[in-house]
Design a protein around this motif. Structure first.
Motif, PDB file in Angstrom:
ATOM      1  N   ALA A  39      15.150  32.530  -2.291  1.00 14.44           N
ATOM      2  CA  ALA A  39      16.015  33.193  -3.273  1.00 14.44           C
ATOM      3  C   ALA A  39      17.497  32.983  -2.971  1.00 14.44           C
ATOM      4  N   GLY A  40      17.809  32.283  -1.878  1.00 11.63           N
ATOM      5  CA  GLY A  40      19.193  31.981  -1.547  1.00 11.63           C
ATOM      6  C   GLY A  40      19.871  32.943  -0.596  1.00 11.63           C
ATOM      7  N   ASP A  41      19.116  33.773   0.077  1.00 12.15           N
ATOM      8  CA  ASP A  41      19.684  34.745   1.012  1.00 12.15           C
ATOM      9  C   ASP A  41      19.985  34.063   2.347  1.00 12.15           C
ATOM     10  N   ALA A  42      21.237  33.684   2.526  1.00  6.15           N
ATOM     11  CA  ALA A  42      21.644  32.959   3.732  1.00  6.15           C
ATOM     12  C   ALA A  42      21.511  33.813   4.993  1.00  6.15           C
ATOM     13  N   ALA A  43      21.592  35.124   4.879  1.00  4.38           N
ATOM     14  CA  ALA A  43      21.499  35.993   6.051  1.00  4.38           C
ATOM     15  C   ALA A  43      20.127  35.885   6.713  1.00  4.38           C
ATOM     16  N   HIS A  44      19.104  35.539   5.941  1.00  3.21           N
ATOM     17  CA  HIS A  44      17.749  35.439   6.477  1.00  3.21           C
ATOM     18  C   HIS A  44      17.407  34.049   7.014  1.00  3.21           C
ATOM     19  N   GLU A  45      18.263  33.065   6.775  1.00  4.94           N
ATOM     20  CA  GLU A  45      17.963  31.695   7.193  1.00  4.94           C
ATOM     21  C   GLU A  45      17.733  31.541   8.697  1.00  4.94           C
ATOM     22  N   PRO A  46      18.588  32.107   9.566  1.00  5.82           N
ATOM     23  CA  PRO A  46      18.335  31.946  11.004  1.00  5.82           C
ATOM     24  C   PRO A  46      16.982  32.533  11.437  1.00  5.82           C
ATOM     25  N   ALA A  47      16.634  33.709  10.917  1.00  6.87           N
ATOM     26  CA  ALA A  47      15.352  34.317  11.265  1.00  6.87           C
ATOM     27  C   ALA A  47      14.202  33.474  10.723  1.00  6.87           C
ATOM     28  N   ARG A  48      14.363  32.897   9.548  1.00  2.87           N
ATOM     29  CA  ARG A  48      13.322  32.034   8.970  1.00  2.87           C
ATOM     30  C   ARG A  48      13.123  30.799   9.837  1.00  2.87           C
ATOM     31  N   GLU A  49      14.194  30.199  10.282  1.00  3.09           N
ATOM     32  CA  GLU A  49      14.083  29.021  11.158  1.00  3.09           C
ATOM     33  C   GLU A  49      13.392  29.380  12.473  1.00  3.09           C
ATOM     34  N   ASP A  50      13.734  30.538  13.016  1.00  2.00           N
ATOM     35  CA  ASP A  50      13.065  31.000  14.237  1.00  2.00           C
ATOM     36  C   ASP A  50      11.568  31.174  13.999  1.00  2.00           C
ATOM     37  N   MET A  51      11.211  31.783  12.869  1.00  2.00           N
ATOM     38  CA  MET A  51       9.800  32.018  12.563  1.00  2.00           C
ATOM     39  C   MET A  51       9.068  30.688  12.376  1.00  2.00           C
ATOM     40  N   LYS A  52       9.686  29.761  11.676  1.00  2.00           N
ATOM     41  CA  LYS A  52       9.053  28.450  11.488  1.00  2.00           C
ATOM     42  C   LYS A  52       8.811  27.786  12.836  1.00  2.00           C
ATOM     43  N   GLY A  53       9.762  27.902  13.750  1.00  2.00           N
ATOM     44  CA  GLY A  53       9.607  27.329  15.082  1.00  2.00           C
ATOM     45  C   GLY A  53       8.470  27.975  15.856  1.00  2.00           C
ATOM     46  N   ARG A  54       8.288  29.286  15.664  1.00  2.00           N
ATOM     47  CA  ARG A  54       7.185  29.970  16.350  1.00  2.00           C
ATOM     48  C   ARG A  54       5.841  29.499  15.828  1.00  2.00           C
ATOM     49  N   TRP A  55       5.734  29.264  14.527  1.00  2.00           N
ATOM     50  CA  TRP A  55       4.463  28.781  13.973  1.00  2.00           C
ATOM     51  C   TRP A  55       4.173  27.360  14.438  1.00  2.00           C
ATOM     52  N   ARG A  56       5.216  26.564  14.581  1.00  2.00           N
ATOM     53  CA  ARG A  56       5.027  25.169  14.994  1.00  2.00           C
ATOM     54  C   ARG A  56       4.716  25.027  16.480  1.00  2.00           C
ATOM     55  N   HIS A  57       5.250  25.934  17.288  1.00  2.00           N
ATOM     56  CA  HIS A  57       5.109  25.848  18.741  1.00  2.00           C
ATOM     57  C   HIS A  57       4.613  27.182  19.301  1.00  2.00           C
ATOM     58  N   PRO A  58       3.375  27.541  18.992  1.00  2.00           N
ATOM     59  CA  PRO A  58       2.884  28.866  19.384  1.00  2.00           C
ATOM     60  C   PRO A  58       2.872  29.116  20.880  1.00  2.00           C
ATOM     61  N   LYS A  59       2.611  28.113  21.696  1.00  2.00           N
ATOM     62  CA  LYS A  59       2.587  28.343  23.147  1.00  2.00           C
ATOM     63  C   LYS A  59       3.958  28.760  23.653  1.00  2.00           C
ATOM     64  N   ARG A  60       5.013  28.122  23.141  1.00  2.00           N
ATOM     65  CA  ARG A  60       6.370  28.471  23.554  1.00  2.00           C
ATOM     66  C   ARG A  60       6.767  29.851  23.041  1.00  2.00           C
ATOM     67  N   SER A  61       6.109  30.307  22.003  1.00  2.00           N
ATOM     68  CA  SER A  61       6.489  31.567  21.361  1.00  2.00           C
ATOM     69  C   SER A  61       5.660  32.760  21.814  1.00  2.00           C
ATOM     70  N   LEU A  62       4.811  32.571  22.786  1.00  2.00           N
ATOM     71  CA  LEU A  62       3.946  33.663  23.221  1.00  2.00           C
ATOM     72  C   LEU A  62       4.724  34.884  23.704  1.00  2.00           C
ATOM     73  N   GLY A  63       5.863  34.686  24.306  1.00  2.00           N
ATOM     74  CA  GLY A  63       6.682  35.811  24.777  1.00  2.00           C
ATOM     75  C   GLY A  63       7.102  36.704  23.619  1.00  2.00           C
TER      76      GLY A  63
END
Length: 78
Positions: A39-63
């Motif tokens: 929807a264009g909410d730039a404030a959520h972009e950093p958190a979205r990128e973090d979440m995408k990274g966690r889904w892509r690299h679950p072992k690194r995101s276990l913490g």
């Protein structure tokens, strides 16, 4: 049922996500972040990128995952 906010899960707002399990809340947060960024909410972009990274690299995101499960477990039931 328990509730965690977008902010508690690493996002920028106080939208509440309710679920039976921590996984329910985490999946709701992922959906919220996707929709907010779409929807264009730039404030959520950093958190979205973090979440995408966690889904892509679950072992690194276990913490993060363990921390969220612990925080969820410590919450009182709604």
């Amino acid at each position: 049922m328990k509730t965690m906010t977008c902010r508690q899960l690493g996002g920028p707002c106080d939208l509440a996500h309710t679920g039976e399990t921590a996984d329910d809340v985490i999946h709701a947060q992922d959906k919220h972040l996707r929709e907010a960024v779409k929807a264009g909410d730039a404030a959520h972009e950093p958190a979205r990128e973090d979440m995408k990274g966690r889904w892509r690299h679950p072992k690194r995101s276990l913490g993060w995952y363990r921390d969220m499960k612990k925080a969820f477990a410590e919450l009182p039931a709604d």
